[in-house]
Scaffold this motif. Structure first.
Motif, PDB file in Angstrom:
ATOM      1  N   THR A  32       0.789  -1.195   0.158  1.00 10.37           N
ATOM      2  CA  THR A  32       0.110   0.137  -0.067  1.00 10.37           C
ATOM      3  C   THR A  32       0.941   1.161  -0.307  1.00 10.37           C
ATOM      4  O   THR A  32       0.335   2.506  -0.271  1.00 10.37           O
ATOM      5  N   GLY A  33       2.088   1.116   0.363  1.00 10.20           N
ATOM      6  CA  GLY A  33       3.159   2.325   0.407  1.00 10.20           C
ATOM      7  C   GLY A  33       2.636   3.197   1.694  1.00 10.20           C
ATOM      8  O   GLY A  33       3.121   4.272   1.795  1.00 10.20           O
ATOM      9  N   ARG A  34       1.773   2.544   2.710  1.00  6.70           N
ATOM     10  CA  ARG A  34       1.269   3.174   3.850  1.00  6.70           C
ATOM     11  C   ARG A  34       1.828   2.493   5.125  1.00  6.70           C
ATOM     12  O   ARG A  34       1.890   1.155   4.946  1.00  6.70           O
ATOM     13  N   PRO A  35       1.913   2.985   6.330  1.00  4.16           N
ATOM     14  CA  PRO A  35       2.286   2.168   7.488  1.00  4.16           C
ATOM     15  C   PRO A  35       1.321   1.517   7.917  1.00  4.16           C
ATOM     16  O   PRO A  35      -0.020   2.050   7.744  1.00  4.16           O
ATOM     17  N   LEU A  36       1.311   0.599   8.560  1.00  7.67           N
ATOM     18  CA  LEU A  36       0.085  -0.666   8.932  1.00  7.67           C
ATOM     19  C   LEU A  36      -0.069   0.434  10.404  1.00  7.67           C
ATOM     20  O   LEU A  36       0.632   0.105  11.542  1.00  7.67           O
ATOM     21  N   VAL A  37      -1.429   0.669  10.535  1.00 10.39           N
ATOM     22  CA  VAL A  37      -2.128   1.150  11.866  1.00 10.39           C
ATOM     23  C   VAL A  37      -2.837   0.131  12.766  1.00 10.39           C
ATOM     24  O   VAL A  37      -2.335   0.024  13.972  1.00 10.39           O
ATOM     25  N   LYS A  38      -3.334  -0.869  12.033  1.00 13.99           N
ATOM     26  CA  LYS A  38      -4.190  -1.713  12.767  1.00 13.99           C
ATOM     27  C   LYS A  38      -4.247  -3.020  11.981  1.00 13.99           C
ATOM     28  O   LYS A  38      -4.480  -3.153  10.957  1.00 13.99           O
ATOM     29  N   LEU A  39      -3.404  -4.137  12.822  1.00  8.16           N
ATOM     30  CA  LEU A  39      -3.713  -5.346  12.116  1.00  8.16           C
ATOM     31  C   LEU A  39      -4.992  -6.168  12.719  1.00  8.16           C
ATOM     32  O   LEU A  39      -5.484  -6.217  13.956  1.00  8.16           O
ATOM     33  N   ALA A  40      -5.835  -6.868  11.774  1.00 12.29           N
ATOM     34  CA  ALA A  40      -6.885  -7.476  12.130  1.00 12.29           C
ATOM     35  C   ALA A  40      -6.717  -8.481  13.013  1.00 12.29           C
ATOM     36  O   ALA A  40      -5.639  -9.186  12.807  1.00 12.29           O
ATOM     37  N   PRO A  41      -7.437  -8.983  14.019  1.00 10.77           N
ATOM     38  CA  PRO A  41      -7.019 -10.420  14.757  1.00 10.77           C
ATOM     39  C   PRO A  41      -7.274 -11.352  14.180  1.00 10.77           C
ATOM     40  O   PRO A  41      -8.015 -11.646  13.292  1.00 10.77           O
ATOM     41  N   ALA A  42      -6.498 -12.419  14.466  1.00  6.06           N
ATOM     42  CA  ALA A  42      -6.242 -13.644  13.986  1.00  6.06           C
ATOM     43  C   ALA A  42      -7.559 -14.617  14.260  1.00  6.06           C
ATOM     44  O   ALA A  42      -8.187 -14.938  13.313  1.00  6.06           O
ATOM     45  N   MET A  43      -7.467 -15.132  15.645  1.00  5.21           N
ATOM     46  CA  MET A  43      -8.654 -15.508  15.966  1.00  5.21           C
ATOM     47  C   MET A  43      -9.002 -16.857  15.277  1.00  5.21           C
ATOM     48  O   MET A  43     -10.214 -17.318  14.810  1.00  5.21           O
ATOM     49  N   GLY A  44      -8.105 -17.599  14.642  1.00  2.00           N
ATOM     50  CA  GLY A  44      -8.081 -18.699  14.099  1.00  2.00           C
ATOM     51  C   GLY A  44      -8.555 -18.672  12.612  1.00  2.00           C
ATOM     52  O   GLY A  44      -9.175 -19.766  11.686  1.00  2.00           O
ATOM     53  N   ARG A  45      -8.442 -17.490  11.923  1.00  2.00           N
ATOM     54  CA  ARG A  45      -8.961 -17.117  10.739  1.00  2.00           C
ATOM     55  C   ARG A  45      -7.595 -17.461   9.876  1.00  2.00           C
ATOM     56  O   ARG A  45      -6.451 -17.551  10.304  1.00  2.00           O
ATOM     57  N   ALA A  46      -7.949 -17.325   8.529  1.00  2.00           N
ATOM     58  CA  ALA A  46      -7.058 -17.614   7.368  1.00  2.00           C
ATOM     59  C   ALA A  46      -6.312 -16.205   7.145  1.00  2.00           C
ATOM     60  O   ALA A  46      -6.867 -15.119   7.142  1.00  2.00           O
ATOM     61  N   ASP A  47      -4.988 -16.342   6.789  1.00  2.00           N
ATOM     62  CA  ASP A  47      -4.413 -15.131   6.293  1.00  2.00           C
ATOM     63  C   ASP A  47      -5.082 -14.537   5.228  1.00  2.00           C
ATOM     64  O   ASP A  47      -4.999 -13.118   5.183  1.00  2.00           O
ATOM     65  N   SER A  48      -5.832 -15.284   4.342  1.00  2.00           N
ATOM     66  CA  SER A  48      -6.613 -14.693   3.191  1.00  2.00           C
ATOM     67  C   SER A  48      -7.694 -13.255   3.775  1.00  2.00           C
ATOM     68  O   SER A  48      -7.822 -12.324   3.427  1.00  2.00           O
ATOM     69  N   GLU A  49      -8.369 -13.852   4.764  1.00  2.00           N
ATOM     70  CA  GLU A  49      -9.252 -13.277   5.594  1.00  2.00           C
ATOM     71  C   GLU A  49      -8.635 -12.127   6.520  1.00  2.00           C
ATOM     72  O   GLU A  49      -9.338 -11.157   6.218  1.00  2.00           O
ATOM     73  N   ILE A  50      -7.761 -12.372   7.090  1.00  2.00           N
ATOM     74  CA  ILE A  50      -6.819 -11.255   7.671  1.00  2.00           C
ATOM     75  C   ILE A  50      -6.519 -10.364   7.004  1.00  2.00           C
ATOM     76  O   ILE A  50      -6.677  -9.012   7.272  1.00  2.00           O
ATOM     77  N   ILE A  51      -5.879 -10.620   5.738  1.00  2.00           N
ATOM     78  CA  ILE A  51      -5.420  -9.641   4.823  1.00  2.00           C
ATOM     79  C   ILE A  51      -6.308  -8.471   4.406  1.00  2.00           C
ATOM     80  O   ILE A  51      -6.315  -7.601   4.479  1.00  2.00           O
ATOM     81  N   PHE A  52      -7.849  -9.300   3.904  1.00  2.00           N
ATOM     82  CA  PHE A  52      -8.811  -8.350   3.370  1.00  2.00           C
ATOM     83  C   PHE A  52      -9.342  -7.468   4.510  1.00  2.00           C
ATOM     84  O   PHE A  52      -9.647  -6.202   4.462  1.00  2.00           O
TER      85      PHE A  52
END
Length: 239
Positions: A32-52
């Motif tokens: 994105t060219g931007r710093p990450l502010v917040k990462l979605a929680p994992a909670m047993g989810r797939a990386d694809s879901e976390i990424i979106f």
């Protein structure tokens, strides 16, 4: 007797949360060219879901190109940090001994069913010497955009093609630490051994419907007995 044992990776076998977060931040900046502010929680989810979800909560309007680009960036960012895994992460208590003990069961194939993308799952287990006990080629991974229960069935199909035996609810066991893992097993018709080593309590895991709940993996005989019990046709009682 043929058996398929699928292991969740994070907080079941290893804990490499610090390195994973850093890799996500690196990949986010690359894409994105931007710093990450917040990462979605994992909670047993797939990386694809976390990424979106991570892209969305950071105000990025997603396109079809975002997921493959992010997965490639995440793989590269994680690989670049793989030598830090054993320093900044840890193998979960008893994990190696449990994997080794289960591998001695008659007719068993062990692999992983994980939200982690395949390359990163391999790095995670290899860093702690756990890779020798699993066949990564028949597992299910976070870059495969399926619900996790469907991914379990995909793994069963891969075992059929590679090993020649049919996997169903009578000979498939998932071992994981979250209520989401339990739900996955129930939907897919597999048995579930839940380990209270993650963010779900033993009570939550039982209430979610796990067949057997263990506090941890430190007693390999207990793990083997649980797998054997759930894959023996005449004895499939809940624990």
């Amino acid at each position: 007797m043929n058996r398929l044992v699928l292991w969740n990776v994070d907080l079941t076998l290893v804990d490499v949360t610090i390195v994973t977060r850093e890799a996500y931040a690196d990949a986010f900046r690359q894409v994105t060219g931007r710093p990450l502010v917040k990462l979605a929680p994992a909670m047993g989810r797939a990386d694809s879901e976390i990424i979106f979800e991570t892209l969305a909560i950071n105000g990025i309007v997603t396109s079809d190109e975002h997921l493959p680009k992010f997965i490639d960036a995440l793989a590269g960012a994680f690989s670049g940090r793989r030598r830090r895994l054993d320093k900044d992460g840890r193998v979960m208590p008893g994990a190696k001994e449990a994997l080794k003990a289960v591998s001695r069961l008659e007719g068993v194939v062990q692999s992983v069913l994980t939200g982690t993308i395949k390359s990163n799952a391999i790095h995670k287990l290899r860093a702690f010497g756990l890779d020798a006990f699993v066949d990564f080629e028949v597992g299910g991974y976070g870059e495969e955009v399926y619900p996790k229960a469907t991914l379990l069935q995909v793994a069963q199909g891969r075992v059929k093609r590679m090993y020649g035996f049919t996997c169903d609810g009578s000979n498939t066991v998932l071992i994981g630490d979250s209520t989401r893992d339990v739900q996955t097993a129930r939907i897919a018709g597999a048995s579930m051994i839940a380990v209270a080593s993650g963010r779900s309590t033993a009570t939550e895991l039982r209430e979610a419907g796990a067949n057997i709940v263990l506090e941890d993996l430190t007693n390999p005989s207990e793990v083997v007995a649980a797998v054997a019990r759930l894959t023996t046709p005449m004895d499939r009682k809940a624990g």
